[in-house]
Design an enzyme around this catalytic site. Sequence first.
Site, PDB file in Angstrom:
ATOM      1  N   GLU A  12     -95.395 -65.290 -63.216  1.00 29.48           N
ATOM      2  CA  GLU A  12     -95.872 -66.396 -62.393  1.00 29.48           C
ATOM      3  C   GLU A  12     -94.738 -67.000 -61.568  1.00 29.48           C
ATOM      4  O   GLU A  12     -94.933 -67.391 -60.421  1.00 29.48           O
ATOM      5  CB  GLU A  12     -96.518 -67.479 -63.259  1.00 29.48           C
ATOM      6  CG  GLU A  12     -97.831 -67.061 -63.908  1.00 29.48           C
ATOM      7  CD  GLU A  12     -98.920 -66.727 -62.900  1.00 29.48           C
ATOM      8  OE1 GLU A  12     -98.767 -67.035 -61.709  1.00 29.48           O
ATOM      9  OE2 GLU A  12     -99.933 -66.129 -63.310  1.00 29.48           O
ATOM     10  N   GLN A  17     -94.898 -68.070 -53.991  1.00 29.91           N
ATOM     11  CA  GLN A  17     -94.645 -67.783 -52.569  1.00 29.91           C
ATOM     12  C   GLN A  17     -94.206 -66.345 -52.345  1.00 29.91           C
ATOM     13  O   GLN A  17     -93.455 -66.063 -51.408  1.00 29.91           O
ATOM     14  CB  GLN A  17     -93.587 -68.743 -52.003  1.00 29.91           C
ATOM     15  CG  GLN A  17     -94.082 -70.149 -51.855  1.00 29.91           C
ATOM     16  CD  GLN A  17     -95.268 -70.268 -50.953  1.00 29.91           C
ATOM     17  OE1 GLN A  17     -96.362 -70.500 -51.428  1.00 29.91           O
ATOM     18  NE2 GLN A  17     -95.094 -70.104 -49.670  1.00 29.91           N
ATOM     19  N   THR A  18     -94.630 -65.451 -53.200  1.00 27.89           N
ATOM     20  CA  THR A  18     -94.221 -64.054 -53.071  1.00 27.89           C
ATOM     21  C   THR A  18     -95.428 -63.181 -53.375  1.00 27.89           C
ATOM     22  O   THR A  18     -96.080 -63.363 -54.396  1.00 27.89           O
ATOM     23  CB  THR A  18     -93.079 -63.740 -54.055  1.00 27.89           C
ATOM     24  OG1 THR A  18     -92.035 -64.690 -53.852  1.00 27.89           O
ATOM     25  CG2 THR A  18     -92.544 -62.352 -53.843  1.00 27.89           C
ATOM     26  N   LEU A  55     -85.557 -60.962 -54.120  1.00 27.91           N
ATOM     27  CA  LEU A  55     -86.851 -61.633 -54.229  1.00 27.91           C
ATOM     28  C   LEU A  55     -86.896 -62.936 -53.439  1.00 27.91           C
ATOM     29  O   LEU A  55     -87.975 -63.434 -53.136  1.00 27.91           O
ATOM     30  CB  LEU A  55     -87.173 -61.932 -55.698  1.00 27.91           C
ATOM     31  CG  LEU A  55     -87.895 -60.834 -56.461  1.00 27.91           C
ATOM     32  CD1 LEU A  55     -87.979 -61.184 -57.937  1.00 27.91           C
ATOM     33  CD2 LEU A  55     -89.297 -60.633 -55.905  1.00 27.91           C
ATOM     34  N   GLY A  56     -85.729 -63.505 -53.139  1.00 27.68           N
ATOM     35  CA  GLY A  56     -85.712 -64.770 -52.417  1.00 27.68           C
ATOM     36  C   GLY A  56     -85.964 -65.971 -53.306  1.00 27.68           C
ATOM     37  O   GLY A  56     -86.295 -65.830 -54.481  1.00 27.68           O
ATOM     38  N   TYR A  94     -99.145 -75.578 -60.353  1.00 28.33           N
ATOM     39  CA  TYR A  94     -99.737 -74.240 -60.307  1.00 28.33           C
ATOM     40  C   TYR A  94     -99.350 -73.410 -61.533  1.00 28.33           C
ATOM     41  O   TYR A  94    -100.200 -72.882 -62.250  1.00 28.33           O
ATOM     42  CB  TYR A  94     -99.331 -73.483 -59.025  1.00 28.33           C
ATOM     43  CG  TYR A  94     -99.628 -72.015 -59.193  1.00 28.33           C
ATOM     44  CD1 TYR A  94    -100.919 -71.557 -59.032  1.00 28.33           C
ATOM     45  CD2 TYR A  94     -98.655 -71.126 -59.617  1.00 28.33           C
ATOM     46  CE1 TYR A  94    -101.229 -70.224 -59.274  1.00 28.33           C
ATOM     47  CE2 TYR A  94     -98.951 -69.808 -59.858  1.00 28.33           C
ATOM     48  CZ  TYR A  94    -100.237 -69.362 -59.692  1.00 28.33           C
ATOM     49  OH  TYR A  94    -100.543 -68.068 -59.946  1.00 28.33           O
ATOM     50  N   ASP A 112    -103.734 -72.335 -55.682  1.00 31.42           N
ATOM     51  CA  ASP A 112    -102.642 -71.707 -54.943  1.00 31.42           C
ATOM     52  C   ASP A 112    -103.089 -71.593 -53.490  1.00 31.42           C
ATOM     53  O   ASP A 112    -104.111 -72.160 -53.108  1.00 31.42           O
ATOM     54  CB  ASP A 112    -102.323 -70.329 -55.544  1.00 31.42           C
ATOM     55  CG  ASP A 112    -103.408 -69.324 -55.215  1.00 31.42           C
ATOM     56  OD1 ASP A 112    -104.580 -69.739 -55.140  1.00 31.42           O
ATOM     57  OD2 ASP A 112    -103.105 -68.136 -55.022  1.00 31.42           O
ATOM     58  N   CYS A 176    -118.590 -60.905 -50.232  1.00 34.41           N
ATOM     59  CA  CYS A 176    -118.167 -62.079 -51.007  1.00 34.41           C
ATOM     60  C   CYS A 176    -119.284 -62.563 -51.931  1.00 34.41           C
ATOM     61  O   CYS A 176    -120.410 -62.808 -51.489  1.00 34.41           O
ATOM     62  CB  CYS A 176    -117.757 -63.208 -50.073  1.00 34.41           C
ATOM     63  SG  CYS A 176    -117.236 -64.691 -50.956  1.00 34.41           S
ATOM     64  N   CYS A 182    -121.661 -70.910 -49.512  1.00 39.65           N
ATOM     65  CA  CYS A 182    -120.471 -71.227 -48.715  1.00 39.65           C
ATOM     66  C   CYS A 182    -120.857 -72.004 -47.463  1.00 39.65           C
ATOM     67  O   CYS A 182    -121.511 -71.475 -46.555  1.00 39.65           O
ATOM     68  CB  CYS A 182    -119.735 -69.942 -48.337  1.00 39.65           C
ATOM     69  SG  CYS A 182    -118.228 -70.231 -47.390  1.00 39.65           S
TER      70      CYS A 182
END
Length: 326
Positions: A12, A17-18, A55-56, A94, A112, A176, A182
């Site tokens: 996690e 952000q990856t 990975l940053g 998160y 997220d 979906c 929706c």
Amino acid sequence: MPRDPYHSLVSELMAQQTQLDRVVPRFEAFVRRFPDFRALAAASREDVLEAWSGLGYYRRARLLHRLALEVAAGGGELPSSAAELERLPGIGPYTAAAVASMVFGEAVPLMDGNIARVGARVLASADDPRGKEGRAAVLEWVRGLMNGAPPGDVNEALMELGATVCTPNRPDCVRCPLTEGCRARCEGDPTAYPPPRQTRAVVDLRWLVVVVEDPKRRWLLRQVAEGPILRGLWLPPFAEIDSGRPLEQQALGLLPFDVTQSIGISKPIRHSITHRRIEAIPARAVIDHPVRVAKGWSWADPANPRLPTSSLLGKLLGSVSTSSSV
DNA sequence: AATGCGGGGGC
DNA sequence: GCCCCAGCATT
């Protein structure tokens, strides 16, 4: 995703952000090298950063290491509730909810980037899900889906839906399972939600970066003292270019000692920090004797500075060592 | 509530 | 090119 607490936590954190495709191979190598909290706690921060490299967002690795030290010191067991998890370094709303729901079965909703988009569309809410009210509305909607279903599965399924079906640009509404209820679909244009981020104007900057190498092949670094970005990080001295003066002269003015060797100008490097687009022009000098420097300055191996720095340093190293001066 | 933090893939 | 990504910490 893994159900083991340690594996879940590592994956996690890597996933922040990856994109998941990028995480998987790195995750496997990481847990082979550091199989559990104790092994990670016993490792040096340098080794952890090395396993993270590429990975940053390297702060994640430092925080994960700190977390492992805390957990190992506390007996090696991860707490099981989202509220407790969120107190650990590197764990926010998160990640706490993800681990608590998927590993420990707690009925806590999460949001997220994917679920923000899915929720905003289903609800056709005028509130941005990144804001306070919009976020609360999406989380409440997710909580409502947990009636009877395993909470971790609900969270995971919604993220998956956002990643594969309810995508940013071309949502595949035919495929979906939520298309019935929706509201955005009903209105006709799901991509109208969530409202686009207000984009800040991009600022173009030109920096002169002075790379001075000593006989031990160390670089002169300066701790960035002021300004809104990079504060506290160590980089070669740099400044915005004054187009009215010769680059060589400006380079000399950035150094804390006199340099008589010639200054070579290298090929510019691009670097972006949020809304700033930076063109960094390296000016390079090699000195033939060591020089002692004052506080706030340091000599360091640019490939392994052992000081907090920015990826700009790595870009400079790659560029200056491979490109000839111009 | 904004801002900084990396790097890569998709379009 | 620009946008986005299974976000968090700090201000």
